[in-house]
Scaffold this motif. Structure first.
Motif, PDB file in Angstrom:
ATOM      1  N   GLY A 100     -27.943  -0.667  52.075  1.00  0.00           N
ATOM      2  CA  GLY A 100     -27.864  -1.315  50.776  1.00  0.00           C
ATOM      3  C   GLY A 100     -27.170  -2.648  50.900  1.00  0.00           C
ATOM      4  N   SER A 141     -27.423   0.682  46.658  1.00  0.00           N
ATOM      5  CA  SER A 141     -27.924   2.051  46.648  1.00  0.00           C
ATOM      6  C   SER A 141     -26.753   3.015  46.717  1.00  0.00           C
ATOM      7  N   GLU A 164     -37.429   2.676  46.434  1.00  0.00           N
ATOM      8  CA  GLU A 164     -36.752   3.220  45.263  1.00  0.00           C
ATOM      9  C   GLU A 164     -37.732   3.446  44.125  1.00  0.00           C
TER      10      GLU A 164
END
Length: 285
Positions: A33, A39, A276
């Motif tokens: 991330g 994330s 995602e």
């Protein structure tokens, strides 16, 4: 005189006020991330979790979850950090599901001593999925030859630029079954006799919060503010736990204070955004 003086104290210091720390765990679960695409991972949540459980006078810690899942390893690490601190600090953990707590999101949710969901929340999806693409026909069409040299016959397993092999798929399936069993054991350990004997419970199926109560995946229906005020009194105060700030007031979060490489971060962010989005789409969100 004591009563008059109490008016000037912060709300958290008044004897008739209960303060409950709140942690927000929102997003897909994956390691890494960056600032372009944050994330959920142990690295990105550890500081918040530690800070919430450090509030000595709080009788409980409230956690909101809105996650379609992701990495089983990061999900379990977050789960374990919550449970370790709950036992160490003797805190009750209340988990509130917003849109979805599915797959790894539900794994984190079972860290709660109680799980409360909206009737329309999505919960469950106790299973393991691996997804990818096969490009072998595409590279043939554009005249590209794939060359792979390995030391070890299984080093190029499931190479997306080579035809899929039955033995490779079988090996992946074995791996998934082991991970799936770990997930099942964890849910059974935490939910125990609350779980109903339903043949679809551990098949990867998912349900609304309303049905989740019937199946024993969820304890109650409701929202955080109403539930906590009913449990601890009308003067209950919710305190959102935020990332620590650096010397100049910047939120350090979990990604450190060094600026990431912009080009690399943006490219990585696009890939992670696609991953995602796929996670959320599975649940119609």
């Amino acid at each position: 005189m004591k009563r008059v003086f109490s008016r000037f104290l912060p709300a958290s210091m008044r004897s008739n006020t209960v303060t409950i720390p709140v942690i927000r765990l929102h997003g897909a679960i994956m390691s890494g991330g960056n600032q372009f695409r944050p994330s959920l991972s142990l690295a990105s949540t550890a500081a918040l979790i530690e800070k919430a459980f450090a509030m000595k006078d709080a009788p409980a810690v409230a956690i909101t979850i809105n996650s379609p899942g992701g990495s089983p390893v990061q999900s379990r690490l977050i789960y374990k950090r919550i449970r370790d601190l709950a036992e160490e600090k003797k805190k009750h953990v209340l988990v509130f599901v917003e849109d979805v707590a599915a797959s790894g999101g539900y794994m984190i949710a079972v860290a709660g001593d109680e799980i409360i969901a909206d009737p329309s929340s999505v919960v469950g999806s106790i299973g393991v999925v691996s997804a990818g693409f096969g490009f072998q026909d595409l590279i043939k069409k554009i005249g590209v030859e794939r060359r792979v040299h390995t030391a070890g016959q299984n080093k190029a397993i499931l190479d997306p630029f080579q035809p899929e092999k039955p033995d490779d798929v079988a090996r992946l399936k074995d791996l998934q079954l082991e991970i799936h069993q770990t997930f099942i054991d964890l849910v059974k350990q935490r939910r125990g006799l609350k779980l109903k004997d339903d043949p679809d419970l551990f098949t990867g199926m998912f349900w609304t919060g309303l049905k989740g109560v019937e199946l024993g995946l969820v304890d109650a229906l409701g929202d955080m503010r109403s539930f906590l005020k009913q449990r601890y009194g009308e003067k209950t105060r919710l305190q959102l736990i935020t990332p620590p700030r650096g010397f100049f007031g910047r939120k350090l979060g979990v990604f450190g204070s060094q600026a990431p490489d912009i080009a690399a971060g943006a490219a990585s962010g696009l890939i992670e955004a696609a991953e995602e989005r796929a996670h959320w789409n599975r649940f119609g969100l």
